[in-house]
Design an enzyme around this catalytic site. Structure first.
Site, PDB file in Angstrom:
ATOM      1  N   LEU A  17     -56.074   5.243  30.454  1.00  0.00           N
ATOM      2  CA  LEU A  17     -57.479   5.554  30.234  1.00  0.00           C
ATOM      3  C   LEU A  17     -57.613   7.051  30.004  1.00  0.00           C
ATOM      4  CD1 LEU A  17     -59.352   3.408  32.913  1.00  0.00           C
ATOM      5  CD2 LEU A  17     -59.487   3.165  30.432  1.00  0.00           C
TER       6      LEU A  17
ATOM      7  N   HIS B 253     -58.041  -2.002  19.583  1.00  0.00           N
ATOM      8  CA  HIS B 253     -57.952  -2.956  20.692  1.00  0.00           C
ATOM      9  C   HIS B 253     -57.761  -4.367  20.132  1.00  0.00           C
ATOM     10  CE1 HIS B 253     -58.578  -4.523  24.723  1.00  0.00           C
ATOM     11  NE2 HIS B 253     -59.399  -5.416  24.212  1.00  0.00           N
TER      12      HIS B 253
END
Length: 202
Positions: free
Chosen positions: A94, A111
């Protein structure tokens, strides 16, 4: 004016390769990959970078006291390479708030699911196990959440009754290799405008 791109990686780098190929074949103009940065020392993506004469950098997170210190070093590398666009191509961390603030609406992630469904790791497996009939992939700007940033492009793929999770993942990956370069091209050409949660293609 050329846009300098940094690609952050953790693994094999097939999406990195798709960006390299599309710059080399002229689909993406006025851009170059200045540096490929990995948080994994033996990531094959680093070898891909070397094969194309691109600077490769391994930053070992375990050398730093925490995320903030690690990303401080990462940002120094970005600054040294005059980076204007950061791509996350299989980067398994992240991104922290300082890096996001420094590159607001200039960090793009790919993604392997149709966001906002199936965020996080193993998205293809999540979709397959849920029993969806359509899956796909999403290119989006990165914000402070996990896979929550404004969506740039999405592509659907069918889920067949005969599929395994690996079959689905392979079909999704084919589309990733198409829409990621497309999003980079739009960014470099100044054709993406973020209005709240909406990305307008100008």
């Amino acid at each position: 004016m050329t846009t300098n791109i940094a690609v952050l990686v953790s693994g094999r780098g097939s999406n990195l390769q798709s960006i390299i190929d599309n710059i080399e074949n002229g689909y993406i103009k006025d851009a170059k990959i200045s540096v490929v940065i990995s948080d994994v020392g033996d990531a094959y993506a680093l070898e891909r970078a070397r094969n194309h004469g691109i600077t490769d950098v391994f930053i070992d997170p375990s050398d730093y006291s925490g995320k903030q210190e690690y990303e401080k070093e990462l940002m120094e590398v970005l600054k040294d390479n005059d980076v204007g666009l950061v791509l996350l191509a299989g980067y398994m961390r992240l991104v922290g708030k300082d890096l996001i603030a420094a590159y607001r609406n200039s960090i793009i992630n790919i993604h392997p699911a149709l966001l906002p469904s199936f965020k996080g790791l193993h998205a293809q497996q999540q979709a397959f196990e849920y029993g969806v009939k359509v899956s796909g992939c999403t290119v989006h700007f990165v914000d402070e959440g996990m896979d929550t940033g404004p969506i740039i492009i999405q592509k659907c793929v069918p889920v067949l009754d005969t599929d395994t999770a690996d079959d689905l993942a392979a079909r999704i990956l084919e589309q990733e290799h198409k829409i990621f370069p497309e999003a980079v091209k739009l960014f470099v050409e100044g054709k993406l405008k973020v209005e709240g949660r909406i990305v307008v293609h100008t």
